[in-house]
Design a protein around this motif. Structure first.
Motif, PDB file in Angstrom:
ATOM      1  N   HIS A  68       0.828  -1.214   0.000  1.00 49.29           N
ATOM      2  CA  HIS A  68       0.000   0.000   0.000  1.00 49.29           C
ATOM      3  C   HIS A  68       0.859   1.258   0.000  1.00 49.29           C
ATOM      4  O   HIS A  68       2.041   1.221   0.305  1.00 49.29           O
ATOM      5  CB  HIS A  68      -0.942   0.017   1.214  1.00 49.29           C
ATOM      6  CG  HIS A  68      -0.230   0.011   2.530  1.00 49.29           C
ATOM      7  ND1 HIS A  68      -0.046  -1.129   3.267  1.00 49.29           N
ATOM      8  CD2 HIS A  68       0.345   1.009   3.250  1.00 49.29           C
ATOM      9  CE1 HIS A  68       0.607  -0.853   4.379  1.00 49.29           C
ATOM     10  NE2 HIS A  68       0.874   0.447   4.398  1.00 49.29           N
ATOM     11  N   HIS A  70       0.618   5.038   1.801  1.00 45.13           N
ATOM     12  CA  HIS A  70      -0.142   5.708   2.862  1.00 45.13           C
ATOM     13  C   HIS A  70      -1.011   6.813   2.256  1.00 45.13           C
ATOM     14  O   HIS A  70      -0.576   7.521   1.348  1.00 45.13           O
ATOM     15  CB  HIS A  70       0.803   6.288   3.914  1.00 45.13           C
ATOM     16  CG  HIS A  70       1.506   5.220   4.696  1.00 45.13           C
ATOM     17  ND1 HIS A  70       2.692   5.428   5.345  1.00 45.13           N
ATOM     18  CD2 HIS A  70       1.183   3.917   4.909  1.00 45.13           C
ATOM     19  CE1 HIS A  70       3.066   4.304   5.936  1.00 45.13           C
ATOM     20  NE2 HIS A  70       2.180   3.371   5.677  1.00 45.13           N
ATOM     21  N   GLU A  76       7.314   5.161   8.074  1.00 43.64           N
ATOM     22  CA  GLU A  76       7.021   3.967   8.856  1.00 43.64           C
ATOM     23  C   GLU A  76       8.321   3.197   9.072  1.00 43.64           C
ATOM     24  O   GLU A  76       9.239   3.313   8.258  1.00 43.64           O
ATOM     25  CB  GLU A  76       6.010   3.106   8.085  1.00 43.64           C
ATOM     26  CG  GLU A  76       5.530   1.872   8.805  1.00 43.64           C
ATOM     27  CD  GLU A  76       4.343   1.212   8.088  1.00 43.64           C
ATOM     28  OE1 GLU A  76       4.054   1.559   6.931  1.00 43.64           O
ATOM     29  OE2 GLU A  76       3.712   0.340   8.715  1.00 43.64           O
ATOM     30  N   TYR A  78       9.875  -0.743   9.987  1.00 49.43           N
ATOM     31  CA  TYR A  78       9.691  -2.182  10.196  1.00 49.43           C
ATOM     32  C   TYR A  78      10.907  -2.715  10.954  1.00 49.43           C
ATOM     33  O   TYR A  78      12.045  -2.338  10.652  1.00 49.43           O
ATOM     34  CB  TYR A  78       9.635  -2.934   8.859  1.00 49.43           C
ATOM     35  CG  TYR A  78       8.372  -2.757   8.048  1.00 49.43           C
ATOM     36  CD1 TYR A  78       7.265  -2.076   8.541  1.00 49.43           C
ATOM     37  CD2 TYR A  78       8.300  -3.295   6.769  1.00 49.43           C
ATOM     38  CE1 TYR A  78       6.115  -1.938   7.766  1.00 49.43           C
ATOM     39  CE2 TYR A  78       7.154  -3.164   5.997  1.00 49.43           C
ATOM     40  CZ  TYR A  78       6.070  -2.478   6.498  1.00 49.43           C
ATOM     41  OH  TYR A  78       4.935  -2.347   5.732  1.00 49.43           O
ATOM     42  N   HIS A 114       4.841   0.376  -0.273  1.00 49.41           N
ATOM     43  CA  HIS A 114       5.676  -0.694   0.270  1.00 49.41           C
ATOM     44  C   HIS A 114       4.926  -2.012   0.309  1.00 49.41           C
ATOM     45  O   HIS A 114       3.728  -2.060   0.571  1.00 49.41           O
ATOM     46  CB  HIS A 114       6.205  -0.335   1.657  1.00 49.41           C
ATOM     47  CG  HIS A 114       5.225   0.414   2.505  1.00 49.41           C
ATOM     48  ND1 HIS A 114       4.865   1.713   2.229  1.00 49.41           N
ATOM     49  CD2 HIS A 114       4.524   0.059   3.605  1.00 49.41           C
ATOM     50  CE1 HIS A 114       3.986   2.116   3.127  1.00 49.41           C
ATOM     51  NE2 HIS A 114       3.753   1.128   3.970  1.00 49.41           N
TER      52      HIS A 114
HETATM   53 FE   LIG Z   1       2.427   1.184   5.697  1.00 49.57          FE
END
Ligand SMILES: [Fe+2]
Length: 167
Positions: A68, A70, A76, A78, A114
């Motif tokens: 997706h 944003h 973000e 991870y 991503h």
């Molecule tokens: Fe995301």
């Protein structure tokens, strides 16, 4: 909150229709699931979620998330918990890929779509730390693809930018 995605819901992610049909005929397995980690409350700006992607492939194309962009410009992070993965990113013109393994982290810049791919033989688990107001635009990826696919190559993997995920 937990959500899971089965193979039958992810047909559009894979290039090889025949291989998809064959794998689905063996059972509509869960490909990945996302579980929110309970946070400190409604006012929190940061959320946490753990994603688990099962090992597997469709015609050599590894199991992956839908991916997706944003809806709001937010970055973000991870953090890998277990397994071996690759995070594909694209801003619509440029592409990037980073490995995600236990103890490693990946920063996803604002404005980059991503998708995470499990390139290993075991479950890939990772923690996402995200802005709760970011939202997720899945159609962006569905329309444009990620600009590359991640395919098995012997014991390892290869990122193939000449093939595009079906839009
Ligand atoms: Fe995301």
């Amino acid at each position: 909150v937990a959500s899971s995605w089965r193979l039958s819901q992810l047909e559009h992610l894979f290039c090889d229709r025949a291989a998809f049909g064959a794998r689905l005929a063996d059972g509509d397995e869960v490909v990945y699931r996302v579980e929110d980690v309970d946070g400190p409350g409604r006012d929190a700006q940061l959320g946490r979620a753990v994603t688990t992607i099962e090992p597997g492939d469709v015609g050599g194309e590894f199991f992956m998330t839908r991916g997706h962009m944003h809806a709001v410009r937010r970055d973000e992070v991870y953090v890998g918990l277990s397994g071996e993965g690759v995070v594909l990113m694209t801003d619509g013109e440029r592409g990037a890929a980073q490995e995600l393994s236990a103890g490693a982290s990946v920063h996803i810049p604002a404005g980059w779509a991503h998708r995470t791919v499990n390139v290993g033989a075991t479950r890939l688990r990772f923690l996402a730390v995200y802005h709760r107001d970011a939202g997720a635009d899945y159609e962006w990826v569905r329309r444009r693809g990620m600009g590359a696919v991640v395919v098995a190559d012997g014991e390892t993997y290869r990122i193939d930018a000449s093939r595009k995920t079906a839009a």
